[in-house]
Motif scaffolding. Structure first.
Motif, PDB file in Angstrom:
ATOM      1  N   PHE A  92       0.832  -1.203   0.000  1.00 31.03           N
ATOM      2  CA  PHE A  92       0.000   0.000   0.000  1.00 31.03           C
ATOM      3  C   PHE A  92       0.869   1.256   0.000  1.00 31.03           C
ATOM      4  N   ASP A  93       2.127   1.115  -0.418  1.00 30.55           N
ATOM      5  CA  ASP A  93       3.044   2.250  -0.451  1.00 30.55           C
ATOM      6  C   ASP A  93       2.780   3.057  -1.725  1.00 30.55           C
ATOM      7  N   LEU A  94       1.666   3.776  -1.739  1.00 29.10           N
ATOM      8  CA  LEU A  94       1.245   4.490  -2.930  1.00 29.10           C
ATOM      9  C   LEU A  94       2.171   5.648  -3.267  1.00 29.10           C
ATOM     10  N   ALA A  95       2.875   6.177  -2.272  1.00 26.36           N
ATOM     11  CA  ALA A  95       3.741   7.325  -2.513  1.00 26.36           C
ATOM     12  C   ALA A  95       5.008   6.941  -3.264  1.00 26.36           C
ATOM     13  N   ASN A  96       5.491   5.732  -3.065  1.00 29.06           N
ATOM     14  CA  ASN A  96       6.788   5.350  -3.617  1.00 29.06           C
ATOM     15  C   ASN A  96       6.744   4.197  -4.613  1.00 29.06           C
ATOM     16  N   SER A  97       5.608   3.515  -4.738  1.00 25.09           N
ATOM     17  CA  SER A  97       5.537   2.329  -5.580  1.00 25.09           C
ATOM     18  C   SER A  97       4.594   2.552  -6.758  1.00 25.09           C
ATOM     19  N   ASN A  98       5.164   2.540  -7.982  1.00 25.95           N
ATOM     20  CA  ASN A  98       4.341   2.697  -9.185  1.00 25.95           C
ATOM     21  C   ASN A  98       3.386   1.521  -9.354  1.00 25.95           C
ATOM     22  N   ILE A  99       3.873   0.307  -9.064  1.00 28.82           N
ATOM     23  CA  ILE A  99       3.031  -0.866  -9.248  1.00 28.82           C
ATOM     24  C   ILE A  99       1.865  -0.861  -8.268  1.00 28.82           C
ATOM     25  N   ALA A 100       2.089  -0.349  -7.044  1.00 33.21           N
ATOM     26  CA  ALA A 100       1.005  -0.279  -6.066  1.00 33.21           C
ATOM     27  C   ALA A 100      -0.057   0.710  -6.525  1.00 33.21           C
ATOM     28  N   ARG A 101       0.363   1.865  -7.027  1.00 28.03           N
ATOM     29  CA  ARG A 101      -0.622   2.858  -7.518  1.00 28.03           C
ATOM     30  C   ARG A 101      -1.403   2.306  -8.694  1.00 28.03           C
ATOM     31  N   HIS A 102      -0.710   1.675  -9.620  1.00 31.27           N
ATOM     32  CA  HIS A 102      -1.376   1.116 -10.800  1.00 31.27           C
ATOM     33  C   HIS A 102      -2.353   0.009 -10.409  1.00 31.27           C
TER      34      HIS A 102
ATOM     35  N   LEU B 123     -11.682   9.308 -16.118  1.00 33.40           N
ATOM     36  CA  LEU B 123     -10.414   9.873 -15.643  1.00 33.40           C
ATOM     37  C   LEU B 123      -9.524   8.779 -15.057  1.00 33.40           C
ATOM     38  N   GLY B 124     -10.141   7.871 -14.267  1.00 33.70           N
ATOM     39  CA  GLY B 124      -9.367   6.781 -13.678  1.00 33.70           C
ATOM     40  C   GLY B 124      -8.778   5.862 -14.725  1.00 33.70           C
ATOM     41  N   VAL B 125      -9.547   5.561 -15.775  1.00 31.94           N
ATOM     42  CA  VAL B 125      -9.051   4.714 -16.858  1.00 31.94           C
ATOM     43  C   VAL B 125      -7.851   5.358 -17.539  1.00 31.94           C
ATOM     44  N   SER B 126      -7.905   6.663 -17.736  1.00 26.10           N
ATOM     45  CA  SER B 126      -6.787   7.363 -18.382  1.00 26.10           C
ATOM     46  C   SER B 126      -5.529   7.279 -17.534  1.00 26.10           C
ATOM     47  N   ILE B 127      -5.679   7.487 -16.224  1.00 24.38           N
ATOM     48  CA  ILE B 127      -4.513   7.447 -15.343  1.00 24.38           C
ATOM     49  C   ILE B 127      -3.939   6.044 -15.268  1.00 24.38           C
ATOM     50  N   VAL B 128      -4.807   5.036 -15.148  1.00 27.40           N
ATOM     51  CA  VAL B 128      -4.341   3.646 -15.087  1.00 27.40           C
ATOM     52  C   VAL B 128      -3.592   3.272 -16.361  1.00 27.40           C
ATOM     53  N   GLY B 129      -4.127   3.670 -17.516  1.00 23.95           N
ATOM     54  CA  GLY B 129      -3.447   3.383 -18.770  1.00 23.95           C
ATOM     55  C   GLY B 129      -2.097   4.073 -18.861  1.00 23.95           C
ATOM     56  N   TYR B 130      -2.022   5.308 -18.379  1.00 24.48           N
ATOM     57  CA  TYR B 130      -0.748   6.043 -18.375  1.00 24.48           C
ATOM     58  C   TYR B 130       0.271   5.347 -17.471  1.00 24.48           C
ATOM     59  N   GLN B 131      -0.193   4.921 -16.289  1.00 27.82           N
ATOM     60  CA  GLN B 131       0.705   4.219 -15.369  1.00 27.82           C
ATOM     61  C   GLN B 131       1.198   2.906 -15.978  1.00 27.82           C
ATOM     62  N   GLY B 132       0.313   2.185 -16.638  1.00 24.91           N
ATOM     63  CA  GLY B 132       0.715   0.933 -17.274  1.00 24.91           C
ATOM     64  C   GLY B 132       1.770   1.153 -18.342  1.00 24.91           C
ATOM     65  N   GLY B 133       1.627   2.242 -19.112  1.00 25.94           N
ATOM     66  CA  GLY B 133       2.629   2.554 -20.116  1.00 25.94           C
ATOM     67  C   GLY B 133       3.985   2.852 -19.504  1.00 25.94           C
ATOM     68  N   GLU B 134       4.012   3.573 -18.378  1.00 19.92           N
ATOM     69  CA  GLU B 134       5.281   3.876 -17.720  1.00 19.92           C
ATOM     70  C   GLU B 134       5.911   2.616 -17.127  1.00 19.92           C
ATOM     71  N   LEU B 135       5.079   1.708 -16.609  1.00 19.53           N
ATOM     72  CA  LEU B 135       5.631   0.460 -16.083  1.00 19.53           C
ATOM     73  C   LEU B 135       6.234  -0.389 -17.200  1.00 19.53           C
ATOM     74  N   THR B 136       5.673  -0.273 -18.403  1.00 24.20           N
ATOM     75  CA  THR B 136       6.166  -1.072 -19.526  1.00 24.20           C
ATOM     76  C   THR B 136       7.381  -0.435 -20.189  1.00 24.20           C
ATOM     77  N   TYR B 137       7.317   0.881 -20.409  1.00 23.06           N
ATOM     78  CA  TYR B 137       8.359   1.555 -21.188  1.00 23.06           C
ATOM     79  C   TYR B 137       9.312   2.403 -20.355  1.00 23.06           C
ATOM     80  N   GLY B 138       9.048   2.537 -19.065  1.00 21.40           N
ATOM     81  CA  GLY B 138       9.948   3.322 -18.221  1.00 21.40           C
ATOM     82  C   GLY B 138       9.292   4.589 -17.728  1.00 21.40           C
TER      83      GLY B 138
END
Length: 321
Positions: free
Chosen positions: A214-224, A266-281
């Protein structure tokens, strides 16, 4: 570390006179990592070009005059020479700059201090028994395998929930048929979002993200992960409001549905953006935007380009005076 070496380089003549035999550079900690990274692949046990090895004391002694850096051919003839064919390490696409200034300063100070050579060999690991991983059950293998479809499965709920929101907006002007279409897209999108979350959980396990975080502040995977789950839950919660709107045409329910659809969009857009960063950096989209639109150029370069024209405009004025 680099600051200590820089200060030592600037003050090395004084330090060596005052400290005598006291050494600032530790070969195993400071010099050996540089030789391993820059030289060992071409001058090591696996390959020794020109019969020179940086991990062999006798071989190194042929190229180094302890305490006299200018007389050391390793330094003068290979590390700082202007001859590109002689300079080591050679410039390659993988190593376009050669040794850094900090690395050169470390080697120089090491030679000046007496070139103490104490190469630490790698600890042999051939005889260390490797524990075999525990055997996975067929059910767990199937669980991990279905998770591999997560990157592809996310596009389906994203598209359906986005289309549902668009149809709902159009229904305010185009009639009931778009409202019904928005309802069915919402139902299919919510179920697809649940499936994508299940696959995502298995995919994260397969990629090494184990357990709950639940470390939403520091973990990209947790936020996604948790925002994706909230989007799926939110879509499921909206279904009764959408059904009531379609069946009874209640304006209040439709307003709640619209607000919820906008939030989910809005949530779908953010989740998709986070997924792209997890995949491509991280910051992938910002970096690509800057690259494509040439936003990485420095303002000083533009100023430098403008200076000649300014100088030409000012020159006649000076001549007239």
């Amino acid at each position: 570390m680099h600051l200590r070496l820089l200060i030592a380089l600037l003050l090395s003549p004084c330090l060596l006179n005052l400290a005598g035999a006291q050494e600032i550079v530790d070969f195993q900690l400071d010099v050996q990592p540089i030789l391993k990274a820059r030289c060992l692949s071409c001058h090591g046990p696996d390959e020794a070009k020109n019969d020179f090895r940086v991990d062999d004391a006798d071989s190194m002694a042929d190229y180094i005059e302890a305490g006299d850096v200018e007389s050391s051919s390793l330094w003068a003839d290979y590390l700082i020479t202007d001859d590109e064919e002689m300079k080591m390490p050679p410039v390659t696409p993988e190593n376009p700059t050669g040794m850094t200034a900090a690395e050169l300063a470390t080697v120089k100070l090491w030679i000046e201090e007496g070139a103490n050579f104490d190469w630490q060999a790698e600890t042999p690991v051939d005889n260390i028994p490797v524990e075999a991983p525990p055997e996975m059950s067929t059910a767990y293998k199937l669980w991990l395998f279905q998770g591999l479809f997560h990157p592809a499965s996310t596009h389906f709920p994203i598209a359906l929930l986005s289309i549902s929101m668009a149809f709902l907006l159009v229904s305010f002007f185009a009639g009931k048929s778009f409202e019904t279409a928005a309802y069915y897209c919402l139902c299919c999108g919510a179920l697809a979002a649940v499936g994508a979350c299940v696959m995502g959980w298995a995919y994260a396990t397969d990629e090494g993200y184990v357990g709950l975080s639940f470390d939403l502040a520091n973990s990209n995977i947790a936020r996604h992960r948790w925002l994706g789950i909230l989007v799926a839950i939110g879509a499921l919660v909206l279904i009764p409001f959408a059904r009531t709107t379609v069946k009874s045409e209640e304006g209040k329910m439709k307003s709640i549905w619209l607000i919820g659809a906008l939030v989910i969009g809005l949530g779908v857009s953010i989740v998709g953006y986070q997924g792209g960063e997890l995949t491509y950096g991280e910051d992938h989209y910002a970096k690509e935007f800057n690259r494509l639109f040439d936003l990485d150029e420095k303002p000083t370069e533009e100023k430098a380009d403008a200076d000649p024209a300014t100088a030409e405009e000012e020159a006649p004025a000076e001549d007239s005076e």
